[in-house]
Motif scaffolding. Structure first.
Motif, PDB file in Angstrom:
ATOM      1  N   ASP A  34       0.969  -1.213   0.101  1.00  0.00           N
ATOM      2  CA  ASP A  34      -0.038  -0.152   0.187  1.00  0.00           C
ATOM      3  C   ASP A  34       0.903   1.241  -0.134  1.00  0.00           C
ATOM      4  OD1 ASP A  34      -2.149   1.893   0.404  1.00  0.00           O
ATOM      5  OD2 ASP A  34      -2.743   1.053   2.257  1.00  0.00           O
ATOM      6  N   PRO A  35       0.684   2.136  -0.776  1.00  0.00           N
ATOM      7  CA  PRO A  35       1.616   3.422  -1.014  1.00  0.00           C
ATOM      8  C   PRO A  35       1.382   4.266   0.344  1.00  0.00           C
ATOM      9  CG  PRO A  35       0.083   3.344  -2.768  1.00  0.00           C
ATOM     10  CD  PRO A  35       0.143   1.968  -2.046  1.00  0.00           C
ATOM     11  N   LEU A  36       0.121   4.233   0.916  1.00  0.00           N
ATOM     12  CA  LEU A  36      -0.049   5.025   2.046  1.00  0.00           C
ATOM     13  C   LEU A  36       0.631   4.264   3.138  1.00  0.00           C
ATOM     14  CD1 LEU A  36      -1.641   7.311   3.653  1.00  0.00           C
ATOM     15  CD2 LEU A  36      -3.448   5.555   3.979  1.00  0.00           C
ATOM     16  N   VAL A  37       0.977   3.306   3.243  1.00  0.00           N
ATOM     17  CA  VAL A  37       1.599   2.426   4.459  1.00  0.00           C
ATOM     18  C   VAL A  37       3.306   3.004   4.208  1.00  0.00           C
ATOM     19  CG1 VAL A  37       2.596   0.464   5.364  1.00  0.00           C
ATOM     20  CG2 VAL A  37       0.048   0.685   4.841  1.00  0.00           C
ATOM     21  N   ASP A  38       3.483   2.903   3.105  1.00  0.00           N
ATOM     22  CA  ASP A  38       5.128   3.488   2.546  1.00  0.00           C
ATOM     23  C   ASP A  38       5.348   4.754   2.897  1.00  0.00           C
ATOM     24  OD1 ASP A  38       5.710   0.728   1.775  1.00  0.00           O
ATOM     25  OD2 ASP A  38       5.196   1.360  -0.280  1.00  0.00           O
ATOM     26  N   GLN A  39       4.308   5.543   2.583  1.00  0.00           N
ATOM     27  CA  GLN A  39       4.321   7.097   2.980  1.00  0.00           C
ATOM     28  C   GLN A  39       4.287   7.227   4.679  1.00  0.00           C
ATOM     29  OE1 GLN A  39       1.163   8.853   1.039  1.00  0.00           O
ATOM     30  NE2 GLN A  39       2.289   8.917  -0.936  1.00  0.00           N
ATOM     31  N   ILE A  40       3.405   6.746   5.303  1.00  0.00           N
ATOM     32  CA  ILE A  40       3.409   6.624   6.924  1.00  0.00           C
ATOM     33  C   ILE A  40       4.922   6.491   7.185  1.00  0.00           C
ATOM     34  CG2 ILE A  40       2.320   5.897   8.960  1.00  0.00           C
ATOM     35  CD1 ILE A  40      -0.290   5.753   7.128  1.00  0.00           C
ATOM     36  N   ASP A  41       5.500   5.012   6.872  1.00  0.00           N
ATOM     37  CA  ASP A  41       6.501   4.471   7.373  1.00  0.00           C
ATOM     38  C   ASP A  41       7.723   5.414   7.220  1.00  0.00           C
ATOM     39  OD1 ASP A  41       7.946   2.187   8.434  1.00  0.00           O
ATOM     40  OD2 ASP A  41       8.775   1.854   6.579  1.00  0.00           O
ATOM     41  N   GLU A  42       7.811   6.209   6.013  1.00  0.00           N
ATOM     42  CA  GLU A  42       8.921   6.996   5.652  1.00  0.00           C
ATOM     43  C   GLU A  42       8.777   8.191   6.820  1.00  0.00           C
ATOM     44  OE1 GLU A  42       8.948   8.750   1.980  1.00  0.00           O
ATOM     45  OE2 GLU A  42       8.890   6.611   0.951  1.00  0.00           O
ATOM     46  N   ILE A  43       7.555   8.480   7.449  1.00  0.00           N
ATOM     47  CA  ILE A  43       7.561   9.643   8.383  1.00  0.00           C
ATOM     48  C   ILE A  43       7.990   9.232   9.853  1.00  0.00           C
ATOM     49  CG2 ILE A  43       5.880  11.018   9.724  1.00  0.00           C
ATOM     50  CD1 ILE A  43       4.381  11.536   7.210  1.00  0.00           C
ATOM     51  N   LEU A  44       7.627   7.863   9.896  1.00  0.00           N
ATOM     52  CA  LEU A  44       8.160   7.363  11.398  1.00  0.00           C
ATOM     53  C   LEU A  44       9.721   7.391  11.602  1.00  0.00           C
ATOM     54  CD1 LEU A  44       5.404   4.731  11.518  1.00  0.00           C
ATOM     55  CD2 LEU A  44       5.387   6.793  12.901  1.00  0.00           C
ATOM     56  N   PRO A  45      10.028   7.458  12.900  1.00  0.00           N
ATOM     57  CA  PRO A  45      11.543   7.742  13.050  1.00  0.00           C
ATOM     58  C   PRO A  45      12.612   6.356  12.752  1.00  0.00           C
ATOM     59  CG  PRO A  45      10.553   7.454  15.131  1.00  0.00           C
ATOM     60  CD  PRO A  45       9.366   7.413  14.100  1.00  0.00           C
ATOM     61  N   GLN A  46      11.962   5.165  12.554  1.00  0.00           N
ATOM     62  CA  GLN A  46      12.591   3.916  12.243  1.00  0.00           C
ATOM     63  C   GLN A  46      13.518   3.567  13.192  1.00  0.00           C
ATOM     64  OE1 GLN A  46      11.439   2.514   9.488  1.00  0.00           O
ATOM     65  NE2 GLN A  46      10.106   4.258   9.210  1.00  0.00           N
ATOM     66  N   THR A  47      13.011   3.523  14.519  1.00  0.00           N
ATOM     67  CA  THR A  47      13.889   3.244  15.599  1.00  0.00           C
ATOM     68  C   THR A  47      13.482   1.910  16.036  1.00  0.00           C
ATOM     69  OG1 THR A  47      12.139   4.069  17.095  1.00  0.00           O
ATOM     70  CG2 THR A  47      14.226   5.472  16.779  1.00  0.00           C
ATOM     71  N   GLN A  48      12.332   1.234  15.446  1.00  0.00           N
ATOM     72  CA  GLN A  48      11.740  -0.107  15.708  1.00  0.00           C
ATOM     73  C   GLN A  48      11.960  -0.415  17.422  1.00  0.00           C
ATOM     74  OE1 GLN A  48      10.974  -1.067  12.850  1.00  0.00           O
ATOM     75  NE2 GLN A  48      12.397   0.351  11.812  1.00  0.00           N
ATOM     76  N   CYS A  49      11.442   0.580  18.224  1.00  0.00           N
ATOM     77  CA  CYS A  49      11.567   0.479  19.520  1.00  0.00           C
ATOM     78  C   CYS A  49      10.419  -0.149  20.061  1.00  0.00           C
ATOM     79  CB  CYS A  49      11.858   1.702  20.132  1.00  0.00           C
ATOM     80  SG  CYS A  49      10.435   3.014  20.290  1.00  0.00           S
ATOM     81  N   GLY A  50       9.235  -0.442  19.480  1.00  0.00           N
ATOM     82  CA  GLY A  50       7.998  -1.234  19.912  1.00  0.00           C
ATOM     83  C   GLY A  50       7.425  -0.235  21.126  1.00  0.00           C
ATOM     84  N   GLN A  51       7.753   0.909  21.570  1.00  0.00           N
ATOM     85  CA  GLN A  51       6.962   2.005  22.496  1.00  0.00           C
ATOM     86  C   GLN A  51       5.397   2.092  21.959  1.00  0.00           C
ATOM     87  OE1 GLN A  51       9.092   4.935  24.357  1.00  0.00           O
ATOM     88  NE2 GLN A  51      10.880   4.344  23.184  1.00  0.00           N
ATOM     89  N   LYS A  58       7.140  -0.308  10.675  1.00  0.00           N
ATOM     90  CA  LYS A  58       6.054  -0.755   9.493  1.00  0.00           C
ATOM     91  C   LYS A  58       4.752  -1.190  10.023  1.00  0.00           C
ATOM     92  CE  LYS A  58       6.042  -1.718   5.097  1.00  0.00           C
ATOM     93  NZ  LYS A  58       6.410  -1.131   3.956  1.00  0.00           N
ATOM     94  N   PRO A  59       4.798  -2.084  11.054  1.00  0.00           N
ATOM     95  CA  PRO A  59       3.459  -2.669  11.472  1.00  0.00           C
ATOM     96  C   PRO A  59       2.570  -1.502  12.083  1.00  0.00           C
ATOM     97  CG  PRO A  59       5.273  -4.131  12.234  1.00  0.00           C
ATOM     98  CD  PRO A  59       6.102  -2.965  11.566  1.00  0.00           C
ATOM     99  N   TYR A  60       3.264  -0.526  12.873  1.00  0.00           N
ATOM    100  CA  TYR A  60       2.410   0.714  13.051  1.00  0.00           C
ATOM    101  C   TYR A  60       2.228   1.521  12.049  1.00  0.00           C
ATOM    102  CZ  TYR A  60       1.494   4.827  15.790  1.00  0.00           C
ATOM    103  OH  TYR A  60       0.779   5.793  16.349  1.00  0.00           O
ATOM    104  N   ALA A  61       2.696   1.556  10.899  1.00  0.00           N
ATOM    105  CA  ALA A  61       2.325   2.402   9.780  1.00  0.00           C
ATOM    106  C   ALA A  61       1.160   1.679   8.962  1.00  0.00           C
ATOM    107  CB  ALA A  61       3.471   2.694   8.770  1.00  0.00           C
ATOM    108  N   GLU A  62       1.084   0.220   9.139  1.00  0.00           N
ATOM    109  CA  GLU A  62       0.136  -0.464   8.546  1.00  0.00           C
ATOM    110  C   GLU A  62      -1.083  -0.343   9.475  1.00  0.00           C
ATOM    111  OE1 GLU A  62       1.501  -4.410   8.395  1.00  0.00           O
ATOM    112  OE2 GLU A  62       2.754  -4.137   6.715  1.00  0.00           O
TER     113      GLU A  62
END
Length: 188
Positions: A34-51, A58-62
Motif C-alpha cells: 500500500d503506498p499509504l503505508v510506505d508514506q507513513i513508514d517514511e515519516i516514522l523515526p525507524q527506531t523499531q523500539c516497540g513503544q 512498518k507494522p505501526y504504519a500499517e
C-alpha cells in the motif's frame, strides 16, 4: 586448459539460467504494498523500539493506515504526530498517555551504562535499534546520549544488569522555558 574453459562456460550458463529464474520469480510473485503505508513508514523515526505497542515502525504504519491512532510514537514526538496528522487529514492529538491536566508529560530517559560493571558482552549493542551504544567485545560500552531514544530495549538483554534508564538532564542548548497558559479575559 580446455577443462578450465569448459568449467567456466558451464558456470556461466548455470548463472544465466538461475538469474533468469530469479528475475521471472521477482516479476511473477511481486507483492504490491500500500503506498499509504510506505508514506507513513517514511515519516516514522525507524527506531523499531516497540513503544507504540507494535513490533516495529512498518507494522505501526500499517495500523495507522487501517485507522489506529497517530499519537503512539514517543521517539517521533510532536513533530511526527503533526506530519502524520497533516498527511492523514486528522486532528493532531497529544502523545498517547499525556492527555488531561492530571497526567504529566512523560520524562524522556536515556540509557546509562555503569562502565565499571560492564563485561563487554555486546548484547546491548545488538539490541539497540539506533546504534547509540558503542564498545567492543570484552571491553566496556558507553551510550551516545544524543542518539539514544530511551526505548529501553538494551536493559533486558544485559546479563549483569549494569544499564539504568535515567532522565535526560537539560543542557543549555536543549533547555526550554516551560510556559503556563494564561487565561484570556474576553471583553464584551
Amino acid at each position: 586448459m580446455t577443462i578450465l574453459i569448459y568449467s567456466l562456460l558451464a558456470l556461466g550458463i548455470i548463472a544465466l539460467i538461475f538469474g533468469a529464474i530469479l528475475g521471472y520469480a521477482n516479476i511473477k510473485f511481486k507483492v504490491e504494498s500500500d503506498p499509504l503505508v510506505d508514506q507513513i513508514d517514511e515519516i516514522l523515526p525507524q527506531t523499531q523500539c516497540g513503544q507504540c505497542g507494535y513490533p516495529g515502525c512498518k507494522p505501526y504504519a500499517e495500523a495507522i493506515a487501517n485507522g489506529d491512532d497517530i499519537n503512539k510514537c514517543p521517539p517521533g514526538g510532536d513533530a511526527t504526530i503533526q506530519k502524520l496528522a497533516d498527511m492523514m487529514g486528522v486532528e493532531a492529538k497529544p502523545l498517547a498517555g499525556t492527555e488531561g491536566d492530571d497526567v504529566q508529560e512523560p520524562v524522556k530517559t536515556v540509557a546509562y551504562i555503569r562502565e565499571d560493571e560492564c563485561i563487554g558482552c555486546t548484547k546491548c549493542i545488538q539490541a539497540c535499534p539506533v546504534d547509540a551504544i558503542v564498545g567492543a567485545a570484552k571491553h566496556m560500552h558507553t551510550v551516545i546520549e544524543d542518539e539514544c531514544t530511551g526505548c529501553d530495549l538494551c536493559v533486558e538483554p544485559c546479563p549483569v544488569d549494569c544499564i539504568d534508564m535515567l532522565p535526560v538532564q537539560p543542557k543549555p542548548d536543549t533547555w526550554r522555558w516551560q510556559l503556563q497558559a494564561i487565561p484570556v479575559k474576553q471583553i464584551n
